[in-house]
Enzyme design. Structure first.
Site, mmCIF file in Angstrom:
data_model
loop_
_atom_site.group_PDB
_atom_site.id
_atom_site.type_symbol
_atom_site.label_atom_id
_atom_site.label_comp_id
_atom_site.label_asym_id
_atom_site.label_seq_id
_atom_site.Cartn_x
_atom_site.Cartn_y
_atom_site.Cartn_z
ATOM 1 N N HIS A 45 0.817 -1.219 0.000
ATOM 2 C CA HIS A 45 0.000 0.000 0.000
ATOM 3 C C HIS A 45 0.848 1.265 0.000
ATOM 4 C CE1 HIS A 45 -3.217 -2.813 1.062
ATOM 5 N NE2 HIS A 45 -4.026 -1.891 0.583
ATOM 6 N N GLY A 46 2.072 1.174 0.470
ATOM 7 C CA GLY A 46 2.920 2.364 0.458
ATOM 8 C C GLY A 46 4.242 2.098 1.168
#
Lengths: 489, 377
Positions: free
Chosen positions: A323-324
């Site tokens: 996601h990051g």
């Protein structure tokens, strides 16, 4: 290009539909591919070459896999494909994160830091890389044949509805549709239904709630009373679901207009009564991908319990990182992994003996508290925010009431109802599946029949959906309204 | 295979058909759209960008094309009106994030951080306050050195004079406002700053001092401001227009900027006065002097003496009718936000006025400190 931007709604889509339905059937995939590349280049320009490179490389690897009969050689090719795709992701998405952490370690032991120019993160790289991996692994496993037609393969990777934010389509789920996809009135109508419902969900509910969440998360922790901090988290919890699921609704709806049927990506996740159930309902395409291409290859459930727990922790750590590139996402992933392990260790059995509201409260509490890490800029802010929620911020007050104007109050109520599936009559497929249990999506889109609903229901749905579409388009227009207060001297 | 019932087929065709019809109607309307100026938005609409020729132009083309489509897509006006009606009628809320609906149909400006200012959430830091003092002192000293009296006037934001009309849900911090901070710093340093709050608060008991639908002061509010300004000027024998509230009896329709921004078509009836014509002053058109954001125009009144240079923002519009009758020549320098001395002082020296008044809206007080950097510390 966003689905909710004027250029997409009032220029790109009508022009594309016009061209797509005007050209002979054999040219339709080419039309969709060109449109998808324009859609991507609109936001990415020169870095579109990275995606094109990935498409070309993976297409060749797929052909090589099919041409080779020797298992060892096939293994080598698939390993090369995995290394290349993960390597691409690592270079563009994780190199800065890795180097900044390395430098922190170097600093601690007195070594000079490494200086590297941070690469640009191409749009949708996490999605098109997972698509490419799905393809080569499916071909390697023999679940799907290699795609010989480069246009069809490129369309699988770059098809614009899923290109920027998913859903992540596994190759074997769509390979047939790349060649043959009958478009029926029912499919097109259900596509419009899903697009309008998603469009409204984003513009009319998610955006106003997001503004409140943004304002509150931007406040210094010292100014955050518990009420305000909780309000910010509630708004964000609703926003992230409404916004993300709205994007999936629009993507699914758009794909149906061109005859594609994507699998569902969300199934009312906030109705879950355990974290296991939550992951059967939340970002389903990602959890399916992680299960098929990571968890099962790691041994799945066929290994000793300690290995299962280790695998779960690994999968969710990587899920967080996907996601990051930030420690906040790592912690978010690990919280989910931890509760999944605890549920396997007996928490699930314990919960099963409690009343349903307790099970819901437990799941919502874990999910929403974990969202603090997902939303915060860094771990320091996340901890400070959690402390403010516990009353260690600005002290107790009712100042959060000043954030709740009539629109926010309406959005909170409607957003809650939408999350609890109360608006399922809005589309024929949501309604078809309204009685499903345990997050299982059943029946499939193939059994979709508009005629199952009464004339009264269809009439009401038509009016409501068109009204939602108009109001949401009004919001899009309002976003372009830029009045100037000062005189034109 | 089971045949789809007629009602379902009808529903499917109508849903797909109507959505497509709207989409294509928008496309066609865009192709024939010709407007270049949006009166409602008070600005020029973005025009179609030319075909890109360089790499940099290619890179920026989508952004420029998006700006064009945002301003020109078909049925935009219709959708804006629909959104405005929905927000105002059904939600009782402004459709624009730059306008807040207050009580009793009062509209308030929300742009330029006005709401944070109302809630006292943007106090000036110690450094900003010091820079504010330096900026004012720098301007006042330059005028003092040239022997020109100088007055700095702060016009309060509407919410400062009518806080009781702001929405109840908007709470305020009980801390000094930026206005309070600047006035305190100016008083402590002996700087010529004029605070109009008391005059306007007193005046609002007789007539409205601000428009309901506009961010600016009414004719009565501007008159009260004018009287306070004239009273604070050091020049003797200035002819001062003398009016009473009862003389503001002529009704006039006013299209407020806030109503326009909120997409409302209503006009506000407002009382104005026709001041006794001591002179039929003439007005020139605005001319740009520094770039596009500083403009100048002048009024001439043969029956009066003294040359005034008035540097102000849109609030000065309301003062024109009064100041132009009290001075032989008024040079209006229009700008928004405080501008650096290196831009303003040369203009003043070129015009060589007898005195200088500089006016600034409360919401732009933080621009004072910003000029210190550009003028050099």
């Amino acid at each position: 290009m966003l689905f909710s931007s004027p250029v997409f709604l009032f220029l790109f889509m009508p022009l594309l539909l016009l061209v797509y339905w005007s050209v002979p059937r054999p040219l339709r995939n080419s039309v969709l591919l060109v449109a998808s590349l324009v859609f991507y280049a609109w936001g990415e320009r020169f870095f579109a070459l990275v995606m094109l490179g990935s498409i070309f490389g993976n297409w060749l690897l797929g052909l090589a896999l099919e041409a080779l009969a020797e298992p060892r050689q096939r293994k080598l090719v698939v390993a090369a494909a995995v290394v290349l795709n993960i390597g691409l992701l690592a270079v563009f998405k994780y190199s800065e994160f890795l180097i900044s952490n390395l430098n922190a370690m170097f600093e601690a032991i007195g070594i000079a830091p490494v200086t590297v120019v941070s690469p640009h993160l191409p749009l949708g790289i996490s999605f098109f890389t997972f698509h490419a991996l799905s393809y080569v692994i499916d071909v390697y496993r023999g679940v799907a044949r290699a795609q010989r037609r480069p246009v069809d393969f490129a369309l699988y990777i770059a098809f614009f509805p899923q290109l920027i934010a998913g859903p992540i389509i596994r190759y074997h789920d769509i390979s047939e549709q790349l060649r043959r996809r009958p478009v029926t009135l029912e499919l097109a109508a259900s596509g419009v239904e899903r697009f309008l419902a998603g469009f409204g969900k984003k513009m009319l509910l998610a955006n106003p709630l997001g503004e409140v969440a943004d304002r509150i998360f931007a406040l210094p922790a010292a100014d955050l009373s518990p009420g305000t901090a909780w309000l910010g988290l509630i708004c964000y919890t609703l926003q992230i679901y409404l916004d993300f699921s709205a994007y999936s609704d629009m993507a699914i709806g758009l794909a149906r207009l061109f005859g594609f049927t994507f699998l569902e990506n969300f199934n009312y996740p906030y109705l879950a009564r355990s974290m296991q159930e939550f992951w059967r309902r939340w970002h389903i395409s990602l959890s399916n991908w992680l299960r098929d291409y990571l968890y099962i290859p790691l041994g799945g459930n066929r290994v000793p319990p300690w290995r299962i727990y280790f695998n779960l922790a690994t999968v969710f750590l990587l899920c967080g990182l996907w996601h990051g590139a930030n420690w906040t996402f790592v912690v978010w992933g690990l919280i989910h992994g931890l509760f999944l392990i605890l549920e396997r260790l007996g928490l699930a059995a314990l919960l099963a003996r409690t009343p349903r509201p307790v099970q819901h409260a437990y799941t919502l509490a874990v999910v929403s508290l974990a969202w603090v890490f997902f939303r915060a800029a860094d771990l320091t802010q996340a901890i400070a925010y959690l402390r403010a929620m516990a009353g260690f911020g600005a002290g107790w007050s009712v100042d959060f009431l000043s954030e709740i104007d009539p629109l926010v109050a309406i959005c909170l109520v409607l957003g809650g109802l939408a999350s609890a599936s109360l608006f399922s009559p809005l589309t024929s497929d949501w309604r078809l599946r309204r009685n499903q249990r345990e997050g299982r999506l059943d029946p499939g889109i193939g059994s979709l029949q508009l005629g199952r609903d009464s004339a009264l229901m269809l009439g009401a749905r038509l009016v409501v959906l068109l009204t939602i579409g108009l109001l949401a388009a009004g919001q899009v227009a309002a976003g372009t309204y830029n009045p100037f207060i000062y005189f034109r001297f | 295979m089971q045949r789809t019932p007629l009602t379902a087929r009808l529903y499917g065709r109508m849903l797909v058909g109507l959505v497509m019809a709207f989409s294509f109607a928008s496309l066609i309307a865009m192709a024939f759209k010709q407007a270049e100026i949006s009166g409602g938005e008070n600005r020029t609409l973005t025009q179609l960008p030319g075909w890109p020729r360089t790499l940099a132009e290619w890179d920026s083309f989508p952004q420029r094309f998006d700006a064009y489509v945002n301003d020109n897509f078909g049925l935009r006006k219709l959708l804006l009106r629909l959104n405005s009606n929905f927000s105002t009628v059904l939600l009782g809320r402004s459709p624009s994030d730059k306008v807040v609906f207050g009580k009793d149909d009062w509209l308030f400006y929300a742009g330029d951080n006005s709401i944070e200012l109302y809630r006292n959430q943007r106090p000036l830091s110690t450094l900003q306050l010091e820079d504010t003092r330096v900026a004012l002192q720098r301007r006042a000293r330059a005028m003092e050195a040239a022997g020109r009296p100088y007055l700095f006037v702060i016009v309060p934001d509407k919410h400062t004079i009518y806080p009781e009309m702001m929405p109840t849900y908007m709470s305020r911090r009980d801390t000094p406002s930026q206005f309070d901070q600047v006035v305190a710093v100016a008083e402590a340093s002996g700087l010529p700053v004029l605070d109009l709050r008391v005059a306007l608060r007193q005046g609002k008991t007789e007539l409205p001092v601000y428009y309901k639908d506009d961010s600016h002061w009414s004719a009565w509010g501007a008159y009260l401001g004018y009287r306070r300004i004239m009273a604070a000027l050091p020049l003797p024998d200035l002819p001062v227009i003398d009016l009473e509230a009862r003389q503001f009896s002529v009704t006039s329709d006013h299209a407020g900027d806030l109503a326009r921004m909120a997409g409302l078509t209503r006009r506000e009836t407002t009382p104005i006065a026709a001041p006794a014509d001591r002179c039929a002053y003439t007005v020139t058109a605005f001319q740009p002097v520094v770039g596009d954001d500083i403009m100048m125009r002048r009024t001439l009144c043969p029956q009066a003496k003294h040359k005034l240079m008035f540097v102000g923002d849109s609030f000065s519009e309301g003062l024109v009718a009064y100041l132009s009758r009290s001075f032989g020549e008024v040079v209006y320098v229009a700008r928004s936000g405080f501008k650096p001395s290196r831009q303003i002082v040369p203009l003043i020296e070129r015009e060589a006025p007898d005195l200088v008044i500089e006016e600034l809206a409360e919401r732009h007080l933080d621009s004072l400190a910003e000029t210190v950097v550009s003028d050099g510390r």
